[in-house]
Design a protein around this motif. Structure first.
Motif, PDB file in Angstrom:
ATOM      1  N   GLY A   1      27.944 -26.995  66.491  1.00 21.38           N
ATOM      2  CA  GLY A   1      26.557 -26.606  66.709  1.00 21.38           C
ATOM      3  C   GLY A   1      26.061 -25.655  65.637  1.00 21.38           C
ATOM      4  N   ARG A   2      26.916 -24.699  65.235  1.00 20.77           N
ATOM      5  CA  ARG A   2      26.529 -23.757  64.184  1.00 20.77           C
ATOM      6  C   ARG A   2      26.356 -24.478  62.847  1.00 20.77           C
ATOM      7  N   ALA A   3      27.267 -25.388  62.541  1.00 14.16           N
ATOM      8  CA  ALA A   3      27.182 -26.121  61.280  1.00 14.16           C
ATOM      9  C   ALA A   3      25.887 -26.928  61.216  1.00 14.16           C
ATOM     10  N   TRP A   4      25.517 -27.568  62.318  1.00 15.58           N
ATOM     11  CA  TRP A   4      24.277 -28.347  62.338  1.00 15.58           C
ATOM     12  C   TRP A   4      23.064 -27.432  62.318  1.00 15.58           C
ATOM     13  N   ALA A   5      23.176 -26.249  62.921  1.00 13.00           N
ATOM     14  CA  ALA A   5      22.057 -25.301  62.909  1.00 13.00           C
ATOM     15  C   ALA A   5      21.770 -24.831  61.486  1.00 13.00           C
ATOM     16  N   VAL A   6      22.803 -24.646  60.671  1.00 13.80           N
ATOM     17  CA  VAL A   6      22.608 -24.278  59.271  1.00 13.80           C
ATOM     18  C   VAL A   6      21.817 -25.366  58.559  1.00 13.80           C
ATOM     19  N   LEU A   7      22.218 -26.627  58.765  1.00 15.27           N
ATOM     20  CA  LEU A   7      21.504 -27.729  58.121  1.00 15.27           C
ATOM     21  C   LEU A   7      20.059 -27.811  58.597  1.00 15.27           C
ATOM     22  N   GLU A   8      19.834 -27.507  59.879  1.00 16.42           N
ATOM     23  CA  GLU A   8      18.461 -27.529  60.379  1.00 16.42           C
ATOM     24  C   GLU A   8      17.632 -26.446  59.693  1.00 16.42           C
ATOM     25  N   CYS A   9      18.223 -25.275  59.481  1.00 20.16           N
ATOM     26  CA  CYS A   9      17.524 -24.203  58.767  1.00 20.16           C
ATOM     27  C   CYS A   9      17.183 -24.610  57.339  1.00 20.16           C
TER      28      CYS A   9
ATOM     29  N   ASN B   1      20.222 -25.732  45.355  1.00 18.71           N
ATOM     30  CA  ASN B   1      19.484 -25.686  46.620  1.00 18.71           C
ATOM     31  C   ASN B   1      19.072 -27.096  47.045  1.00 18.71           C
ATOM     32  N   LEU B   2      18.713 -27.209  48.319  1.00 22.65           N
ATOM     33  CA  LEU B   2      18.329 -28.490  48.905  1.00 22.65           C
ATOM     34  C   LEU B   2      16.828 -28.595  49.143  1.00 22.65           C
ATOM     35  N   GLY B   3      16.076 -27.711  48.521  1.00 22.72           N
ATOM     36  CA  GLY B   3      14.635 -27.784  48.678  1.00 22.72           C
ATOM     37  C   GLY B   3      14.023 -26.463  49.101  1.00 22.72           C
ATOM     38  N   THR B   4      12.689 -26.481  49.253  1.00 20.99           N
ATOM     39  CA  THR B   4      11.933 -25.263  49.515  1.00 20.99           C
ATOM     40  C   THR B   4      12.355 -24.576  50.807  1.00 20.99           C
ATOM     41  N   ARG B   5      12.569 -25.354  51.855  1.00 22.13           N
ATOM     42  CA  ARG B   5      12.908 -24.727  53.144  1.00 22.13           C
ATOM     43  C   ARG B   5      14.232 -23.979  53.055  1.00 22.13           C
ATOM     44  N   MET B   6      15.213 -24.558  52.359  1.00 20.50           N
ATOM     45  CA  MET B   6      16.492 -23.861  52.184  1.00 20.50           C
ATOM     46  C   MET B   6      16.297 -22.577  51.401  1.00 20.50           C
ATOM     47  N   LEU B   7      15.491 -22.633  50.326  1.00 17.17           N
ATOM     48  CA  LEU B   7      15.259 -21.444  49.504  1.00 17.17           C
ATOM     49  C   LEU B   7      14.603 -20.328  50.314  1.00 17.17           C
ATOM     50  N   ILE B   8      13.629 -20.694  51.136  1.00 16.74           N
ATOM     51  CA  ILE B   8      12.935 -19.688  51.944  1.00 16.74           C
ATOM     52  C   ILE B   8      13.885 -19.045  52.937  1.00 16.74           C
ATOM     53  N   ASN B   9      14.645 -19.858  53.685  1.00 19.15           N
ATOM     54  CA  ASN B   9      15.565 -19.323  54.680  1.00 19.15           C
ATOM     55  C   ASN B   9      16.688 -18.525  54.043  1.00 19.15           C
ATOM     56  N   LEU B  10      17.188 -19.007  52.899  1.00 16.37           N
ATOM     57  CA  LEU B  10      18.252 -18.287  52.208  1.00 16.37           C
ATOM     58  C   LEU B  10      17.744 -16.943  51.703  1.00 16.37           C
ATOM     59  N   ALA B  11      16.548 -16.934  51.126  1.00 19.24           N
ATOM     60  CA  ALA B  11      15.967 -15.679  50.623  1.00 19.24           C
ATOM     61  C   ALA B  11      15.764 -14.679  51.752  1.00 19.24           C
ATOM     62  N   GLU B  12      15.276 -15.160  52.895  1.00 19.92           N
ATOM     63  CA  GLU B  12      15.076 -14.269  54.039  1.00 19.92           C
ATOM     64  C   GLU B  12      16.403 -13.709  54.541  1.00 19.92           C
ATOM     65  N   ALA B  13      17.442 -14.557  54.577  1.00 18.82           N
ATOM     66  CA  ALA B  13      18.748 -14.101  55.042  1.00 18.82           C
ATOM     67  C   ALA B  13      19.339 -13.059  54.100  1.00 18.82           C
ATOM     68  N   VAL B  14      19.213 -13.302  52.789  1.00 19.24           N
ATOM     69  CA  VAL B  14      19.753 -12.357  51.796  1.00 19.24           C
ATOM     70  C   VAL B  14      18.983 -11.043  51.848  1.00 19.24           C
ATOM     71  N   THR B  15      17.661 -11.130  51.918  1.00 17.56           N
ATOM     72  CA  THR B  15      16.851  -9.908  51.952  1.00 17.56           C
ATOM     73  C   THR B  15      17.171  -9.059  53.171  1.00 17.56           C
ATOM     74  N   SER B  16      17.474  -9.718  54.291  1.00 21.76           N
ATOM     75  CA  SER B  16      17.780  -8.979  55.519  1.00 21.76           C
ATOM     76  C   SER B  16      19.088  -8.216  55.416  1.00 21.76           C
ATOM     77  N   CYS B  17      19.923  -8.561  54.439  1.00 20.86           N
ATOM     78  CA  CYS B  17      21.203  -7.872  54.292  1.00 20.86           C
ATOM     79  C   CYS B  17      21.039  -6.427  53.847  1.00 20.86           C
ATOM     80  N   ARG B  18      19.816  -6.047  53.436  1.00 25.05           N
ATOM     81  CA  ARG B  18      19.582  -4.656  53.072  1.00 25.05           C
ATOM     82  C   ARG B  18      19.539  -3.778  54.316  1.00 25.05           C
ATOM     83  N   GLY B  19      19.514  -4.418  55.487  1.00 21.50           N
ATOM     84  CA  GLY B  19      19.596  -3.678  56.735  1.00 21.50           C
ATOM     85  C   GLY B  19      21.043  -3.360  57.071  1.00 21.50           C
ATOM     86  N   VAL B  20      21.311  -3.050  58.311  1.00 19.54           N
ATOM     87  CA  VAL B  20      22.661  -2.627  58.696  1.00 19.54           C
ATOM     88  C   VAL B  20      23.388  -3.674  59.538  1.00 19.54           C
ATOM     89  N   ASP B  21      22.699  -4.782  59.877  1.00 19.30           N
ATOM     90  CA  ASP B  21      23.314  -5.729  60.803  1.00 19.30           C
ATOM     91  C   ASP B  21      24.270  -6.690  60.119  1.00 19.30           C
TER      92      ASP B  21
END
Length: 344
Positions: free
Chosen positions: A181-189, A39-59
């Motif tokens: 733009g998407r690639a840079w948006a990932v880095l911003e997250c 990981n690249l730090g706390t912010r990446m861990l938080i955003n990654l965890a939120e993205a993974v947790t959201s996968c329990r939905g249907v989207d």
């Protein structure tokens, strides 16, 4: 840890129902798991965890999320050149951010030859990893004087970008611009959004984004099979790195570690910044994830298959090759890469 546990459980489910013909879902979930490790730090861990947790939905599925990070986080480092149109699981808010960032992107106006000249001066006209001297600079009186008493190996060296310059090129293509733009948006997250301002336009050729590398090292660096991990990551004044390589790449001339030093002649001393530790950290994280998840080997395989297969099979068995061909056709610069290897 909870989000990582979800990735682990999904991996076990895929292993039990593994389809030998299609191992992409397993690679995609392993990308997610190893992103928690590299990981690249706390912010990446938080955003990654939120993205993974959201996968329990249907989207969005775990498979789609892992593929998203493969395409917009790993591939920009792995493939030097064009980009594809592809489905992606980003939410509307993320897509809006990607569009906003794509509007800020500017194509480089400075040729990389100037960056190459500065990097050569700073790096002592040598590959920064192996120490081999640059053949193209042998006629320079300063270089001749510097190495006349040393037994040096001489090879042509390349100007290696940590962040690919191709991400900021041909932005008149709408799909390419949105991809960037998407690639840079990932880095911003992940907490690295400030890099866009630093590397936008001609900034991609800044000295902090350049390494002088011998051809073989350059290829391995671009292919995510060679990376640099800081020995003192929290010390801003330390420029010492452990050299890491994928087990499919070996080079007997590589030392275990390297320390970057300003080798410029006196009149230029201190004027050419050393390679950025932050840029190298992002590159190293991508390399680690690609190596441990199998994503790097997967990309190698489909590229080999692309070269071998002239006619795609009608049953879809070569769909991976077709997808990769789209990436390559939209995101590579074969003519420039060829000329660079020969002439630079």
């Amino acid at each position: 840890m909870s989000a990582y546990g979800l990735c682990y459980d999904e991996e076990q489910r895929l292993l039990e129902a593994q389809n030998e013909r299609n191992d992409q879902p397993l690679i995609h979930i392993r990308i997610l798991g190893w992103m928690f490790v590299y990981n690249l730090g706390t912010r990446m861990l938080i955003n990654l965890a939120e993205a993974v947790t959201s996968c329990r939905g249907v989207d969005v599925t775990y498979d789609q999320l892992g593929e998203f990070y493969l395409n917009y986080w790993i591939r920009p480092f792995r493939i030097r050149g064009r980009t594809p149109q592809t489905s992606h699981p980003s939410r509307p808010s993320f897509e809006a951010k990607a569009v906003d960032l794509s509007a800020l992107l500017k194509a480089p106006q400075v040729d990389h030859s100037g960056a190459k000249a500065l990097a050569l001066e700073r790096d002592g006209y040598c590959c920064v990893l192996t120490g081999v001297a640059d053949t193209g600079s042998a006629g320079d009186p300063w270089v001749s004087t510097m190495y006349k008493k040393e037994e040096k190996f001489w090879m042509y060296t390349n100007c290696a970008h940590i962040f690919s310059k191709s991400t900021n090129e041909r932005l008149d293509n709408e799909s390419k611009r949105l991809y960037a733009g998407r690639a840079w948006a990932v880095l911003e997250c992940f907490g690295y959004g400030d890099m866009l301002g630093e590397l936008n336009g001609s900034g991609v050729h800044r000295s902090e984004n350049i390494l002088t590398l011998a051809g073989d090292c350059h290829n391995a660096f671009d292919d995510l099979k060679l990376w640099l991990e800081p020995i003192e990551p929290d010390n801003p004044d330390s420029h010492s790195y452990n050299i890491r390589t994928h087990y499919y790449y070996s080079n007997p001339t590589l030392p275990a570690s390297v320390t970057f030093t300003d080798h410029a002649r006196p009149e230029y001393k201190g004027q050419i910044p050393l390679p950025s530790k932050r840029y190298l950290r992002v590159h190293a994280a991508c390399c680690g994830v690609a190596a441990m998840s199998g994503a790097g080997e997967y990309l190698d395989k489909v590229m080999r298959d692309q070269e071998r297969i002239k006619v795609l099979s009608a049953d879809g068995g070569s769909s991976d090759v077709a997808v990769n061909a789209v990436w390559q056709a939209f995101f590579s610069e074969p003519e420039e890469r060829h000329s660079e290897a020969i002439c630079v």
